[in-house]
Design a protein around this motif. Structure first.
Motif, short mmCIF file in Angstrom:
data_model
loop_
_atom_site.label_atom_id
_atom_site.label_comp_id
_atom_site.label_asym_id
_atom_site.label_seq_id
_atom_site.Cartn_x
_atom_site.Cartn_y
_atom_site.Cartn_z
N PHE A 233 -15.51 -4.15 4.40
CA PHE A 233 -15.62 -4.81 5.68
C PHE A 233 -14.25 -5.12 6.29
O PHE A 233 -14.15 -5.48 7.45
CB PHE A 233 -16.42 -6.11 5.51
CG PHE A 233 -16.81 -6.78 6.78
CD1 PHE A 233 -17.62 -6.16 7.70
CD2 PHE A 233 -16.34 -8.05 7.08
CE1 PHE A 233 -17.98 -6.78 8.89
CE2 PHE A 233 -16.69 -8.69 8.25
CZ PHE A 233 -17.51 -8.05 9.16
N GLY A 234 -13.17 -5.01 5.51
CA GLY A 234 -11.83 -5.35 5.98
C GLY A 234 -11.33 -4.40 7.04
O GLY A 234 -11.75 -3.24 7.13
N ILE A 235 -10.37 -4.87 7.82
CA ILE A 235 -9.89 -4.10 8.98
C ILE A 235 -8.66 -3.25 8.64
O ILE A 235 -8.15 -2.55 9.51
CB ILE A 235 -9.55 -5.02 10.16
CG1 ILE A 235 -8.44 -6.00 9.77
CG2 ILE A 235 -10.80 -5.77 10.61
CD1 ILE A 235 -7.94 -6.84 10.94
N ILE A 236 -8.17 -3.31 7.39
CA ILE A 236 -7.04 -2.48 6.99
C ILE A 236 -7.51 -1.48 5.95
O ILE A 236 -8.12 -1.85 4.94
CB ILE A 236 -5.89 -3.33 6.42
CG1 ILE A 236 -5.35 -4.29 7.49
CG2 ILE A 236 -4.76 -2.44 5.92
CD1 ILE A 236 -4.26 -5.21 7.01
N GLU A 237 -7.21 -0.22 6.21
CA GLU A 237 -7.62 0.86 5.32
C GLU A 237 -6.39 1.48 4.70
O GLU A 237 -5.39 1.72 5.39
CB GLU A 237 -8.41 1.90 6.11
CG GLU A 237 -9.05 2.98 5.28
CD GLU A 237 -9.89 3.90 6.14
OE1 GLU A 237 -11.05 4.18 5.76
OE2 GLU A 237 -9.40 4.33 7.21
N GLY A 238 -6.43 1.70 3.39
CA GLY A 238 -5.29 2.30 2.70
C GLY A 238 -5.68 3.57 1.98
O GLY A 238 -6.67 3.60 1.25
N GLU A 239 -4.88 4.61 2.17
CA GLU A 239 -5.11 5.89 1.49
C GLU A 239 -3.87 6.23 0.68
O GLU A 239 -2.76 6.30 1.23
CB GLU A 239 -5.40 6.99 2.51
CG GLU A 239 -5.67 8.35 1.87
CD GLU A 239 -5.95 9.42 2.92
OE1 GLU A 239 -6.02 10.59 2.54
OE2 GLU A 239 -6.06 9.07 4.10
N ARG A 240 -4.05 6.41 -0.62
CA ARG A 240 -2.92 6.65 -1.50
C ARG A 240 -2.38 8.05 -1.31
O ARG A 240 -3.13 9.03 -1.32
CB ARG A 240 -3.31 6.42 -2.95
CG ARG A 240 -2.14 6.49 -3.92
CD ARG A 240 -2.56 6.15 -5.33
NE ARG A 240 -1.45 6.25 -6.26
CZ ARG A 240 -1.54 6.05 -7.55
NH1 ARG A 240 -2.71 5.74 -8.09
NH2 ARG A 240 -0.47 6.16 -8.32
N GLN A 241 -1.05 8.14 -1.16
CA GLN A 241 -0.36 9.42 -1.06
C GLN A 241 0.86 9.37 -1.97
O GLN A 241 1.93 8.90 -1.58
CB GLN A 241 0.07 9.71 0.39
CG GLN A 241 -1.09 9.91 1.34
CD GLN A 241 -0.65 10.23 2.76
OE1 GLN A 241 0.49 9.97 3.13
NE2 GLN A 241 -1.54 10.80 3.53
N GLY A 242 0.68 9.84 -3.20
CA GLY A 242 1.77 9.76 -4.17
C GLY A 242 2.05 8.31 -4.55
O GLY A 242 1.17 7.59 -5.02
N ASN A 243 3.31 7.89 -4.32
CA ASN A 243 3.72 6.54 -4.64
C ASN A 243 3.68 5.62 -3.41
O ASN A 243 4.28 4.54 -3.43
CB ASN A 243 5.13 6.53 -5.23
CG ASN A 243 5.18 7.22 -6.58
OD1 ASN A 243 4.23 7.12 -7.36
ND2 ASN A 243 6.27 7.92 -6.86
N ARG A 244 2.98 6.05 -2.39
CA ARG A 244 2.91 5.26 -1.16
C ARG A 244 1.46 5.13 -0.72
O ARG A 244 0.58 5.89 -1.14
CB ARG A 244 3.76 5.89 -0.04
CG ARG A 244 5.22 6.07 -0.43
CD ARG A 244 6.02 6.73 0.67
NE ARG A 244 6.25 5.83 1.79
CZ ARG A 244 7.22 4.93 1.83
NH1 ARG A 244 8.05 4.79 0.79
NH2 ARG A 244 7.39 4.15 2.88
N LEU A 245 1.23 4.15 0.13
CA LEU A 245 -0.08 3.95 0.73
C LEU A 245 0.02 4.16 2.24
O LEU A 245 0.88 3.56 2.90
CB LEU A 245 -0.60 2.54 0.45
CG LEU A 245 -1.17 2.24 -0.93
CD1 LEU A 245 -1.58 0.77 -1.01
CD2 LEU A 245 -2.37 3.12 -1.22
N LYS A 246 -0.84 4.99 2.76
CA LYS A 246 -0.91 5.21 4.19
C LYS A 246 -1.92 4.24 4.79
O LYS A 246 -3.12 4.33 4.52
CB LYS A 246 -1.32 6.66 4.49
CG LYS A 246 -1.34 7.01 5.96
CD LYS A 246 -1.75 8.46 6.17
CE LYS A 246 -1.81 8.81 7.65
NZ LYS A 246 -2.26 10.21 7.85
N LEU A 247 -1.45 3.28 5.57
CA LEU A 247 -2.30 2.23 6.11
C LEU A 247 -2.75 2.54 7.53
O LEU A 247 -2.04 3.20 8.30
CB LEU A 247 -1.56 0.88 6.11
CG LEU A 247 -1.07 0.36 4.76
CD1 LEU A 247 -0.40 -1.00 4.93
CD2 LEU A 247 -2.22 0.27 3.77
N ALA A 248 -3.95 2.09 7.85
CA ALA A 248 -4.50 2.25 9.20
C ALA A 248 -5.36 1.04 9.53
O ALA A 248 -5.93 0.40 8.64
CB ALA A 248 -5.31 3.54 9.31
#
Length: 472
Positions: A233-248
């Motif tokens: 339900f949260g408004i921040i989405e994180g997608e892991r890319q290697g050692n980083r997180l791509k936030l939206a």
């Protein structure tokens, strides 16, 4: 007469700060004198109106809006170092529970577990996103052992986790947790809580080593399972890319668009989390106590109600699960659907996520406002030795923020608004999930009619829980 009642309530409320408090309780310090009947009618109308409005809006437009994302950019994935810090903090809290103050409002362990973790972090998960991924006290230790054993990622396991087990381990463990919190006579006792929490960490870690971190965290460790579900339900989405997180950035509940149907065990687990919070409120009402022959003005204590409340918790779950799992086939029958019932129920049960979050916020709001202050103070002096690690040990706890007529008005309106908003968003989520099952808009809308009626009834019930007199 109304003026006299308001003044009397204010006098009673002013006397309440000196009463003992519980570290995880959510007792109200006022008698609500607002026109609750009008609120209930208005809330029911708002939920019903949202259903009617959604029926007129083309689902394709709602789906397109739901899938919009605003990129925030990548950030370093700090899950490993933060998890290790979380584990060290957890170990310190266990030591404080075993060797620190016996007062649950001075010892940080019960305050952190019942207020900052169970209340505060749940709200962070539901409003923002999956912060538990970085704070999980099992992840860091598991990664270290995985590296020692030569595994780069914590995914491999010695044993295969049977698929038929599903979420049953998490269900059983959460039931035990709910019983300990709501029914056990002394859930705030620091020493007993430290022993229970320590044993739970060790047992969970052993199962992670046996079946793998990802698998046991998803289906066995109930905190991770619950936090993962509520973070949808949260408004921040994180997608892991290697050692980083791509936030939206996304709309509230937008991540539900990608969920898969839950198995029966997962659906019942989610319903159990909602039932436990509902029973926590209902068990303190004059109605429940009167049904069981208890004088609410002479509350006998939790020890004398163990059997009664254990039965009540189970009955609340059975009733809620029964109503929820009956509403779905009733809707499917209205549209003469040939879809497998487990698929429909397993997908639509996700729509209770915003309801569970709204009840959590409303029910525990006063606890968070008051006991959160005690937690901040206790963390500066975890062992009661006069330390002041963070400069907050001597802070004055303002218990009066939840007392008095003005506070009652603000608290009630915040709680009522949260419950109505949660149910309206649940109607939206159910509508869009139903559209995945029934691509024709008219069929999707009609299939949601029984579930919407259930949500309207539960809205009224939730507002009644917040307004009715309570004891204990």
């Amino acid at each position: 007469m109304g003026k006299v009642l308001r003044r009397s309530a204010a006098i009673v409320a002013a006397m309440l700060p000196s009463a003992p408090a519980f570290a995880h309780a959510s007792d109200r310090g006022h008698v609500l004198l607002l026109p609750t009947g009008h609120y209930m009618a208005g809330a029911a109308f708002a939920v019903a109106a949202s259903f009617l409005v959604l029926a007129l809006v083309p689902p394709q437009r709602l789906v397109a809006l739901w899938r919009q994302r605003l990129a925030l950019g990548p950030v370093p994935d700090l899950a490993l170092p933060l998890s290790l810090l979380s584990f060290m903090g957890f170990a310190m809290l266990l030591a404080a529970g075993l060797f620190g103050s016996r007062d649950p409002l001075s010892n940080p362990l019960p305050l952190v577990v019942w207020t900052l973790l169970w209340v505060g972090l749940t709200l962070v998960q539901g409003l923002a996103g999956n912060a538990w991924r970085w704070l999980n006290p099992w992840y860091g230790p598991y990664r270290l052992i995985a590296k020692v054993m030569g595994n780069a990622e914590p995914r491999e396991s010695a044993l295969k986790f049977p698929a038929w087990v599903g979420y049953w381990p998490a269900f059983v463990l959460f039931a035990a947790f709910a019983w300990f919190e709501l029914i056990y006579p002394a859930p705030d006792d620091p020493e007993r809580l430290a022993i229970a929490a320590g044993l739970y960490w060790v047992v969970s870690f052993a199962f992670m080593l046996a079946f793998g971190f990802e698998r046991w965290s998803r289906h066995g460790e109930f905190l991770s399972a619950f936090f993962t579900m509520i973070s949808r339900f949260g408004i921040i989405e994180g997608e892991r890319q290697g050692n980083r997180l791509k936030l939206a950035l996304c709309w509230p509940g937008a991540k539900l668009d990608r969920v898969e149907p839950l198995p029966l065990s997962g659906a019942l687990f989610l319903l159990l989390t909602l039932a436990s919070v509902s029973f926590d409120g209902f068990s303190k009402t004059f109605v429940w106590l009167g049904w069981n022959g208890v004088n609410p003005l002479e509350f006998p204590g939790r020890s004398s109600l163990i059997g009664i409340n254990s039965t009540g918790l189970a009955a609340m779950f059975v009733m809620l699960a029964g109503l929820g799992l009956v509403a779905v086939p009733a809707g499917e029958r209205l549209v003469r659907s040939t879809l497998p019932l487990p698929k429909a129920a397993g997908l639509l049960v996700w729509s209770i996520v915003p309801i569970a979050l709204a009840y959590h916020f409303s029910h525990y709001l006063t606890s968070l406002l008051v006991n959160g202050q005690y937690a901040i103070a206790a963390l500066s002096d975890p062992f009661g030795h006069g330390w002041n690690l963070f400069g907050t040990a001597g802070m004055t706890v303002e218990a009066g923020i939840v007392m008095g007529a003005d506070s009652a008005w603000w608290l009630w309106n915040l709680q009522a608004a949260a419950i109505v908003a949660g149910h309206v968003l649940a109607v939206l989520a159910a509508h869009l999930l139903a559209y995945r099952l029934h691509p024709r808009a008219a069929r999707a809308t009609l299939s949601q009619l029984p579930l919407t009626l259930l949500m309207i009834g539960y809205t009224v019930f939730g507002l009644w829980l917040l307004s009715t007199p309570t004891a204990g």
